[in-house]
Structures are given as C-alpha cells and as structure tokens.
Design a protein around this motif. Structure first.
Motif, PDB file in Angstrom:
ATOM      1  N   SER A 288       0.717  -1.221   0.278  1.00  0.00           N
ATOM      2  CA  SER A 288       0.051  -0.087  -0.058  1.00  0.00           C
ATOM      3  C   SER A 288       1.025   1.340   0.063  1.00  0.00           C
ATOM      4  CB  SER A 288      -0.986   0.174   1.111  1.00  0.00           C
ATOM      5  OG  SER A 288      -0.140  -0.035   2.612  1.00  0.00           O
ATOM      6  N   PRO A 289       0.432   2.406  -0.477  1.00  0.00           N
ATOM      7  CA  PRO A 289       1.051   3.815  -0.264  1.00  0.00           C
ATOM      8  C   PRO A 289       1.299   4.118   0.794  1.00  0.00           C
ATOM      9  CG  PRO A 289      -0.810   3.972  -1.880  1.00  0.00           C
ATOM     10  CD  PRO A 289      -1.046   2.669  -1.047  1.00  0.00           C
ATOM     11  N   GLU A 290       2.634   4.576   1.125  1.00  0.00           N
ATOM     12  CA  GLU A 290       2.948   5.093   2.744  1.00  0.00           C
ATOM     13  C   GLU A 290       3.412   6.500   2.612  1.00  0.00           C
ATOM     14  OE1 GLU A 290       6.316   2.606   4.405  1.00  0.00           O
ATOM     15  OE2 GLU A 290       6.366   1.791   2.308  1.00  0.00           O
ATOM     16  N   LEU A 291       2.748   7.335   3.390  1.00  0.00           N
ATOM     17  CA  LEU A 291       2.960   8.761   3.333  1.00  0.00           C
ATOM     18  C   LEU A 291       4.583   8.868   3.653  1.00  0.00           C
ATOM     19  CD1 LEU A 291       1.681  11.489   2.924  1.00  0.00           C
ATOM     20  CD2 LEU A 291       1.204  11.532   5.309  1.00  0.00           C
ATOM     21  N   ILE A 292       4.982  10.072   2.741  1.00  0.00           N
ATOM     22  CA  ILE A 292       6.434  10.399   2.911  1.00  0.00           C
ATOM     23  C   ILE A 292       6.208  11.733   3.504  1.00  0.00           C
ATOM     24  CG2 ILE A 292       8.415  11.062   1.855  1.00  0.00           C
ATOM     25  CD1 ILE A 292       8.076   9.174  -0.370  1.00  0.00           C
ATOM     26  N   MET A 293       5.580  12.651   2.863  1.00  0.00           N
ATOM     27  CA  MET A 293       5.356  14.043   3.400  1.00  0.00           C
ATOM     28  C   MET A 293       4.158  14.782   2.564  1.00  0.00           C
ATOM     29  SD  MET A 293       8.951  15.860   2.237  1.00  0.00           S
ATOM     30  CE  MET A 293       8.643  17.258   3.153  1.00  0.00           C
ATOM     31  N   PHE A 294       3.861  15.673   2.989  1.00  0.00           N
ATOM     32  CA  PHE A 294       2.873  16.908   2.394  1.00  0.00           C
ATOM     33  C   PHE A 294       3.410  18.167   2.408  1.00  0.00           C
ATOM     34  CE2 PHE A 294       0.908  18.311   6.153  1.00  0.00           C
ATOM     35  CZ  PHE A 294       1.072  17.096   7.183  1.00  0.00           C
ATOM     36  N   ILE A 295       2.757  18.817   1.679  1.00  0.00           N
ATOM     37  CA  ILE A 295       2.967  20.373   1.461  1.00  0.00           C
ATOM     38  C   ILE A 295       1.886  21.023   1.106  1.00  0.00           C
ATOM     39  CG2 ILE A 295       4.071  20.289  -1.001  1.00  0.00           C
ATOM     40  CD1 ILE A 295       6.130  22.339  -0.279  1.00  0.00           C
ATOM     41  N   TYR A 296       1.650  22.327   1.723  1.00  0.00           N
ATOM     42  CA  TYR A 296       0.543  23.127   1.307  1.00  0.00           C
ATOM     43  C   TYR A 296       0.885  24.444   0.840  1.00  0.00           C
ATOM     44  CZ  TYR A 296      -2.029  20.393   4.854  1.00  0.00           C
ATOM     45  OH  TYR A 296      -2.490  19.248   5.685  1.00  0.00           O
ATOM     46  N   SER A 297       2.100  25.073   1.266  1.00  0.00           N
ATOM     47  CA  SER A 297       2.419  26.539   0.849  1.00  0.00           C
ATOM     48  C   SER A 297       3.759  26.280  -0.249  1.00  0.00           C
ATOM     49  CB  SER A 297       3.128  27.098   2.081  1.00  0.00           C
ATOM     50  OG  SER A 297       1.916  27.165   3.189  1.00  0.00           O
ATOM     51  N   ASN A 298       3.682  27.389  -1.023  1.00  0.00           N
ATOM     52  CA  ASN A 298       4.628  27.422  -1.945  1.00  0.00           C
ATOM     53  C   ASN A 298       6.040  27.509  -1.447  1.00  0.00           C
ATOM     54  OD1 ASN A 298       3.545  27.508  -4.543  1.00  0.00           O
ATOM     55  ND2 ASN A 298       2.862  29.906  -4.184  1.00  0.00           N
ATOM     56  N   GLY A 299       7.232  26.837  -2.216  1.00  0.00           N
ATOM     57  CA  GLY A 299       8.346  27.025  -1.574  1.00  0.00           C
ATOM     58  C   GLY A 299       8.768  25.277  -1.155  1.00  0.00           C
ATOM     59  N   ASP A 300       9.680  25.439  -0.286  1.00  0.00           N
ATOM     60  CA  ASP A 300      10.381  24.012   0.160  1.00  0.00           C
ATOM     61  C   ASP A 300       9.963  23.613   1.595  1.00  0.00           C
ATOM     62  OD1 ASP A 300      13.832  24.482  -1.325  1.00  0.00           O
ATOM     63  OD2 ASP A 300      11.704  24.369  -2.232  1.00  0.00           O
ATOM     64  N   LYS A 301       9.860  22.288   1.698  1.00  0.00           N
ATOM     65  CA  LYS A 301       9.610  21.657   3.115  1.00  0.00           C
ATOM     66  C   LYS A 301      10.411  20.481   3.116  1.00  0.00           C
ATOM     67  CE  LYS A 301       6.031  19.576   5.952  1.00  0.00           C
ATOM     68  NZ  LYS A 301       4.530  19.300   6.016  1.00  0.00           N
ATOM     69  N   GLU A 302      11.281  20.499   4.232  1.00  0.00           N
ATOM     70  CA  GLU A 302      12.464  19.435   4.581  1.00  0.00           C
ATOM     71  C   GLU A 302      11.906  18.505   5.767  1.00  0.00           C
ATOM     72  OE1 GLU A 302      16.178  20.954   4.321  1.00  0.00           O
ATOM     73  OE2 GLU A 302      17.060  19.385   5.716  1.00  0.00           O
ATOM     74  N   ASP A 303      12.221  17.385   5.291  1.00  0.00           N
ATOM     75  CA  ASP A 303      11.806  16.283   6.504  1.00  0.00           C
ATOM     76  C   ASP A 303      13.103  15.383   6.248  1.00  0.00           C
ATOM     77  OD1 ASP A 303       9.157  14.194   7.527  1.00  0.00           O
ATOM     78  OD2 ASP A 303      11.108  14.429   8.362  1.00  0.00           O
ATOM     79  N   GLY A 304      13.863  15.430   7.152  1.00  0.00           N
ATOM     80  CA  GLY A 304      15.261  14.219   7.042  1.00  0.00           C
ATOM     81  C   GLY A 304      15.730  14.416   5.658  1.00  0.00           C
ATOM     82  N   ARG A 305      16.022  13.314   4.985  1.00  0.00           N
ATOM     83  CA  ARG A 305      16.664  13.120   3.557  1.00  0.00           C
ATOM     84  C   ARG A 305      15.923  13.725   2.397  1.00  0.00           C
ATOM     85  NH1 ARG A 305      17.521   8.615   1.524  1.00  0.00           N
ATOM     86  NH2 ARG A 305      16.175   7.286   2.879  1.00  0.00           N
ATOM     87  N   PHE A 306      14.435  14.246   2.978  1.00  0.00           N
ATOM     88  CA  PHE A 306      13.431  14.482   2.021  1.00  0.00           C
ATOM     89  C   PHE A 306      13.101  16.028   1.910  1.00  0.00           C
ATOM     90  CE2 PHE A 306      12.184  10.017   0.795  1.00  0.00           C
ATOM     91  CZ  PHE A 306      12.407   9.379   1.944  1.00  0.00           C
ATOM     92  N   THR A 307      12.906  16.566   0.801  1.00  0.00           N
ATOM     93  CA  THR A 307      12.581  17.799   0.493  1.00  0.00           C
ATOM     94  C   THR A 307      11.468  17.960  -0.468  1.00  0.00           C
ATOM     95  OG1 THR A 307      14.776  18.880   1.220  1.00  0.00           O
ATOM     96  CG2 THR A 307      13.056  20.304  -0.135  1.00  0.00           C
ATOM     97  N   ALA A 308      10.162  18.491  -0.263  1.00  0.00           N
ATOM     98  CA  ALA A 308       9.315  18.671  -1.045  1.00  0.00           C
ATOM     99  C   ALA A 308       9.112  20.347  -1.630  1.00  0.00           C
ATOM    100  CB  ALA A 308       7.827  18.462  -0.386  1.00  0.00           C
TER     101      ALA A 308
END
Lengths: 112, 111
Positions: free
Chosen positions: B43-63
């Motif tokens: 099944s899909p596992e959530l990595i991260m989500f973002i609402y606002s323009n720009g960057d959001k970082e969580d550990g090794r991940f950046t959205a």
C-alpha cells in the motif's frame, strides 16, 4: 503505531458473485475511504464516508458498489455481481481532521 | 478532468546521489500535495505533504511546491537502495474530499 487493518489480504471470487471487503480504521479517525489500484495503473478514488454517510464518490462507484459502517469499528465495501475488470487491489484508508490519512495494507481481489 | 502527471521512469541514480522526482497537476484549486512511496504489491506510505509555495524539508526528503507553475517535486538526498520504489504524487482539493494520484515514478537506487 496505529494502523488500518484490512481483511482478507487476498480474495478470489467467481464472476457474478458478491464480495465484501472489510476494514478496521484507526479508532479515533472520522473519515473513511476506499481506493482501488488495477495492476500497473494509478490508485483511483472510489468513495469517502463521514458521519455515517457517503460524502463523495467517483464515477467508478456505481450501483454495483456500496459501503457500510455496520458497527463502531468496521467499514466495509460490498461489490455485487463482480466482473473480471473489478480485479484490483482495494485499499481502505482513514483520517482525522487533516488530509494526511493512513492506508491499510490492501485486499487483492481476483475475479475469475 | 483533474489530472496529475508523473514521468513513469525508471529513474536510476547511484547510491548517495540526489534523486529528483517531479509532478504536475491540472486543477488550480488544488490545495494540498502529497508524496507517497509504494513498494511492489504494497500500500502507499505517506512520505510528506506540503501546502504552501516553497520548500519543506523532512530528514533526507525535501518537497517543493510552485502553485503558479502547478508543479510539485520531491528531492531525496543521500539515496539508498532501500529507497528503490514507486513514488506517487497525490493532490487534494478541498472541494472534494479525495486524493487524485499520478501514475508514479519508479526509482531505482543502484549500490
């Protein structure tokens, strides 16, 4: 960590038969969903359920499908008169007030 | 018709490199954007989500989100072989309580 539980993990059924897929959402969640994924294709929304009624459904979710929350814990998807093209992974999901909800491990439905 | 588009890949990167995954969406009313990881048959596992323009970082991940261009991306730093999976972009529009998924990008991280 709380999880969404789905049973069975794999269901094989004859074409034309009815199947019921079962889900136990996370206990304090308020929103419940069913999605499906045909092999090799996109995850597709079927239906959302809130406050004991359907809040949104896709064009896939026609009269062949129904959902029910028969008690305080289970959330079921019934597919009547199954067709070969209903073969897919069916995912249940539940969520709280936000939209970051949790998917269950899925039921693989095979219609033969 | 609300569409979410991703390059199906495979995207192949060496271990330790940065993997860049991209997604475009058609519905300007979209408000929340999600990245899920899906291993084959799971099944899909959530990595991260973002609402606002720009960057959001969580550990090794950046959205990264650019609503004007209707574009959202996921960067994975220091990629590991265990990151090899299909990455699904999903978009939520508050007008309808549902996620619309892209077809996913298959990422292969080679040791």
């Amino acid at each position: 960590e709380p999880e969404v539980t789905q049973t069975p993990s794999h269901q094989v059924t004859q074409m034309g038969q009815e199947v019921i897929l079962r889900c136990v959402p996370i206990s304090n969640h308020l929103y419940f969903y069913w999605y499906r994924q045909i092999l090799g294709q996109k995850v597709e929304f079927l239906v959302s359920f809130y406050n004991n009624e359907i809040s949104e459904k896709s064009e896939i979710f026609d009269d062949q499908f129904s959902v029910e929350r028969p008690d305080g814990s289970n959330f079921t998807l019934k597919i009547r008169s199954t067709k070969l093209e209903d073969s897919a992974m069916y995912f249940c999901a539940s969520g709280g007030e936000g939209v970051d909800y949790t998917f269950g491990s899925g039921t693989r439905l095979t219609v033969v | 018709q609300k569409e979410v588009e991703q390059n199906s890949g495979p995207l192949s990167v060496p271990e330790g490199a940065i993997a860049s995954l991209n997604c475009t969406y058609s519905d300007r009313g979209s408000q929340s954007f999600f990245w899920y990881r899906q291993y084959s048959g799971k099944s899909p596992e959530l990595i991260m989500f973002i609402y606002s323009n720009g960057d959001k970082e969580d550990g090794r991940f950046t959205a990264q989100l650019n609503k004007a261009s209707q574009y959202v991306s996921l960067l994975i730093r220091d990629s590991q072989p265990s990151d090899s999976a299909t990455y699904l972009c999903a978009v939520h529009n508050n007008a309808g309580n549902m996620l619309t998924f892209g077809g996913g990008t298959r990422l292969m991280v080679k040791p």
